[in-house]
Write an enzyme that holds these catalytic residues in place. Structure first.
Site, short mmCIF file in Angstrom:
data_model
loop_
_atom_site.label_atom_id
_atom_site.label_comp_id
_atom_site.label_asym_id
_atom_site.label_seq_id
_atom_site.Cartn_x
_atom_site.Cartn_y
_atom_site.Cartn_z
N ASN A 9 -16.88 27.22 -7.91
CA ASN A 9 -16.41 26.66 -6.63
C ASN A 9 -16.23 25.16 -6.83
OD1 ASN A 9 -15.87 25.92 -4.03
ND2 ASN A 9 -17.97 26.19 -3.29
N LYS A 11 -14.90 23.08 -4.85
CA LYS A 11 -14.93 22.33 -3.58
C LYS A 11 -13.76 21.35 -3.55
CE LYS A 11 -19.89 22.77 -3.77
NZ LYS A 11 -21.13 22.60 -3.07
N HIS A 97 -18.66 29.79 3.36
CA HIS A 97 -19.52 28.87 2.61
C HIS A 97 -20.31 28.03 3.61
CE1 HIS A 97 -20.82 25.63 -0.01
NE2 HIS A 97 -20.57 26.44 -1.03
N GLU A 99 -20.97 25.02 3.73
CA GLU A 99 -20.32 23.75 4.11
C GLU A 99 -19.29 23.99 5.21
OE1 GLU A 99 -19.23 22.67 0.13
OE2 GLU A 99 -21.35 22.38 -0.34
N GLU A 169 -26.54 32.21 -0.91
CA GLU A 169 -26.63 30.79 -1.25
C GLU A 169 -27.60 30.10 -0.29
OE1 GLU A 169 -22.98 29.40 -3.60
OE2 GLU A 169 -22.63 29.00 -1.50
N GLY A 175 -26.18 22.02 -4.18
CA GLY A 175 -25.90 20.63 -4.52
C GLY A 175 -27.13 19.75 -4.49
N SER A 215 -27.32 25.38 -7.09
CA SER A 215 -27.75 24.64 -8.28
C SER A 215 -27.93 25.53 -9.51
CB SER A 215 -29.02 23.84 -7.99
OG SER A 215 -28.76 22.88 -6.98
#
Ligand code: PEP
Length: 254
Positions: A9, A11, A97, A99, A169, A175, A215
């Protein structure tokens, strides 16, 4: 046999020369993939066509979009539909996701529509679920993930369910450099599979790949992927470094 998947991914990172150079580096490295293994690049919309061309000759390398609209078509300026993705030979799309949930207010019900759009247009959704830190700290992760699956996926029929990928996730691991332990990942993946089994029966539940994201690095991928119910990873930061992502791909189990 269930698919084992290493999904990158990117991003909102990399300009086009950087993106093509990253894929060229990975494509020039011999990587033997087993019959059930796949490598998926979830890249920004403008790069999908170019990256698709670059990986055309690499069997089992595929592209994904990072998002799509919950609407079929129409006056939705700036949106990209699942039908558009299908028309440029994109076969996968990340849906939900964290985010997108956090910064763009995507709810379980909007994500349910995105899932429907994807399946209506032969796109395999990579559906992300997972809890934030306060939820984990109070032990509410199973309940939250169950709600996410219930509200976004469990309207599907069994034959549709087997066309999706789930990515667990935990938000606190994305991250942050903080990875779930292999035990934490396996516990949640087994729980997700148990939920699928309850809803759809064993044979459907056994077919759905469940990826871990948060991560994943070259140094921890193998331990995570070796867990029974972890079928690979959705990888952010480490997928931008060719040597690291190659090592992660090589950590997939058969
Ligand atoms: C992600 O973007 O889905 C992700 C898991 O990112 P990272 O690997 O950087 O934590």
């Amino acid at each position: 046999m269930r698919k084992q998947i290493a999904a990158a991914n990117w991003k909102m990172n990399l300009n086009l020369p950087q993106a093509t150079s990253l894929v060229a580096d990975i494509c020039s490295t011999p990587i033997d993939l087993e019959e059930n293994q796949r490598v998926i690049f979830a890249v920004p919309f403008p790069y999908l066509v170019s990256i698709n061309q670059m990986i055309e000759t690499r069997d089992k390398f595929l592209t994904a979009a990072q998002n799509c609209s919950d609407k079929k078509s129409g006056a939705y300026t700036g949106e990209v539909s699942a039908e558009m993705l299908h028309s440029i030979n994109v076969g996968y799309c990340i849906v939900g996701h964290s985010e997108r949930r956090e910064y763009f207010g995507e709810t379980n019900f909007v994500l349910r529509e995105k899932i429907n759009q994807c399946l209506d247009h032969d796109i395999c959704p990579i559906f992300c679920c997972g809890e934030a830190l306060p939820v984990r700290e109070r032990g509410g992760q199973n309940e939250l993930v169950e709600l996410q699956l219930n509200e976004s996926l469990f309207h599907l029929k069994a034959d549709q369910l087997t066309k999706i990928i789930i990515a667990y996730e935990p938000v606190w691991a994305i991250g942050t450099g903080k990875t779930a332990t292999a035990t934490q990942a396996q516990e949640m993946h087994a729980y997700i599979r148990w939920l699928l089994k309850n809803q759809y029966g064993e044979s459907a539940a056994e077919l759905v790949p469940i990826l871990y994201g948060g991560s994943v690095k070259a140094g921890n991928a193998k331990e995570l992927f070796d867990c029974d119910d972890v079928d690979g990873g959705l990888v952010g930061g480490a997928s931008l470094v060719p040597a690291d992502f190659i090592k992660i791909i090589r950590s997939l189990k058969f």
